[in-house]
Every structure is written in C-alpha cells, then in structure tokens.
Design a protein around this motif. Sequence first.
Motif, PDB file in Angstrom:
ATOM      1  N   THR A  83      -5.832   6.191   0.253  1.00 53.73           N
ATOM      2  CA  THR A  83      -6.533   7.369  -0.257  1.00 53.73           C
ATOM      3  C   THR A  83      -5.599   8.312  -1.008  1.00 53.73           C
ATOM      4  O   THR A  83      -6.063   9.190  -1.721  1.00 53.73           O
ATOM      5  N   ASP A  84      -4.307   8.129  -0.863  1.00 47.75           N
ATOM      6  CA  ASP A  84      -3.323   8.993  -1.534  1.00 47.75           C
ATOM      7  C   ASP A  84      -2.186   8.122  -2.043  1.00 47.75           C
ATOM      8  O   ASP A  84      -1.097   8.108  -1.483  1.00 47.75           O
ATOM      9  N   LEU A  85      -2.449   7.370  -3.099  1.00 46.61           N
ATOM     10  CA  LEU A  85      -1.471   6.424  -3.630  1.00 46.61           C
ATOM     11  C   LEU A  85      -0.505   7.146  -4.577  1.00 46.61           C
ATOM     12  O   LEU A  85      -0.849   7.483  -5.703  1.00 46.61           O
ATOM     13  N   GLU A 110     -10.627  10.249   8.308  1.00 43.46           N
ATOM     14  CA  GLU A 110      -9.221  10.393   8.689  1.00 43.46           C
ATOM     15  C   GLU A 110      -8.355   9.195   8.293  1.00 43.46           C
ATOM     16  O   GLU A 110      -7.126   9.268   8.338  1.00 43.46           O
ATOM     17  N   LEU A 111      -8.974   8.102   7.883  1.00 40.76           N
ATOM     18  CA  LEU A 111      -8.200   6.916   7.511  1.00 40.76           C
ATOM     19  C   LEU A 111      -7.522   7.110   6.161  1.00 40.76           C
ATOM     20  O   LEU A 111      -8.144   7.553   5.200  1.00 40.76           O
ATOM     21  N   GLN A 112      -6.241   6.775   6.100  1.00 39.98           N
ATOM     22  CA  GLN A 112      -5.468   6.908   4.870  1.00 39.98           C
ATOM     23  C   GLN A 112      -5.156   5.565   4.224  1.00 39.98           C
ATOM     24  O   GLN A 112      -4.794   5.506   3.060  1.00 39.98           O
ATOM     25  N   LEU A 113      -5.255   4.490   5.005  1.00 35.11           N
ATOM     26  CA  LEU A 113      -4.984   3.176   4.443  1.00 35.11           C
ATOM     27  C   LEU A 113      -5.767   2.108   5.169  1.00 35.11           C
ATOM     28  O   LEU A 113      -6.202   2.291   6.301  1.00 35.11           O
ATOM     29  N   GLU A 114      -5.936   1.023   4.460  1.00 39.70           N
ATOM     30  CA  GLU A 114      -6.525  -0.186   5.038  1.00 39.70           C
ATOM     31  C   GLU A 114      -5.765  -1.338   4.398  1.00 39.70           C
ATOM     32  O   GLU A 114      -5.478  -1.321   3.205  1.00 39.70           O
ATOM     33  N   GLY A 174      -5.588   2.446  -5.129  1.00 39.89           N
ATOM     34  CA  GLY A 174      -5.954   3.816  -4.788  1.00 39.89           C
ATOM     35  C   GLY A 174      -7.468   3.941  -4.703  1.00 39.89           C
ATOM     36  O   GLY A 174      -8.180   3.479  -5.599  1.00 39.89           O
ATOM     37  N   VAL A 175      -7.947   4.531  -3.616  1.00 41.22           N
ATOM     38  CA  VAL A 175      -9.397   4.710  -3.417  1.00 41.22           C
ATOM     39  C   VAL A 175      -9.681   6.167  -3.077  1.00 41.22           C
ATOM     40  O   VAL A 175      -8.808   6.887  -2.596  1.00 41.22           O
ATOM     41  N   SER A 176     -10.909   6.597  -3.298  1.00 42.51           N
ATOM     42  CA  SER A 176     -11.253   7.986  -2.992  1.00 42.51           C
ATOM     43  C   SER A 176     -11.540   8.197  -1.517  1.00 42.51           C
ATOM     44  O   SER A 176     -11.388   9.306  -1.004  1.00 42.51           O
ATOM     45  N   HIS A 178       3.460   5.396  -0.915  1.00 42.66           N
ATOM     46  CA  HIS A 178       3.640   3.953  -1.080  1.00 42.66           C
ATOM     47  C   HIS A 178       4.931   3.522  -0.389  1.00 42.66           C
ATOM     48  O   HIS A 178       4.969   2.482   0.276  1.00 42.66           O
ATOM     49  N   GLY A 179       5.978   4.324  -0.508  1.00 41.93           N
ATOM     50  CA  GLY A 179       7.258   4.015   0.129  1.00 41.93           C
ATOM     51  C   GLY A 179       7.166   3.966   1.647  1.00 41.93           C
ATOM     52  O   GLY A 179       7.791   3.119   2.286  1.00 41.93           O
TER      53      GLY A 179
END
Length: 88
Positions: free
Chosen positions: A38-40, A75-79, A67-69, A45-46
């Motif tokens: 959600t915040d690429l 609360e999820l930031q990545l998948e 990157g997704v909206s 990324h690092g």
Amino acid sequence: MPADLDEQTGIAIENLAHALAALDAGPEQIAQMRIYMTDLRPETHGVIMTRLAAFLNGEQPSLTGIGVSALAEPELQLEIEMVVSLPA
C-alpha cells in the motif's frame, strides 16, 4: 496485526515458510513472487527486501513489487503471493 511494516513482513514470511513446509518444498522451488504494497517507496521496499532476501537464502525467483491503494483489511500494508514449482 501490528502496525509496523517490518513486523507485518515477518508474519507474512512466516506464513510463506509454513506453506512451503506443508508442500515439503523450499525456497529453491519458488518460481515467482508478487509483493502487493500500500506504500511502495524505496524505503518501504527496502524493509521488505531485507527480510525476503534472508528467507530466500540466495534463491532468486521472479519477483514483482506492485503498489496498490488498499488490501483486504485497512491495517494491512503488504501481501505476498508465491508460485511454487513441484515435481510431478
């Protein structure tokens, strides 16, 4: 779910490890991975790539960052999605 990206990454990687174990597979059998964030940005990324590199242990599957909206929960930031190649 923790708010910290590093902690969320650790949980996601732990889930990947459990999935591989259930398949009696290892990182060398991962053919492809997609990371939805959600915040690429380079900084975020690092954080993920440091943890992911340790998990992959030198293996280099095809890897795409997207990157997704939003994800399934606010609360999820990545998948992380992986495709595993198993012997027939």
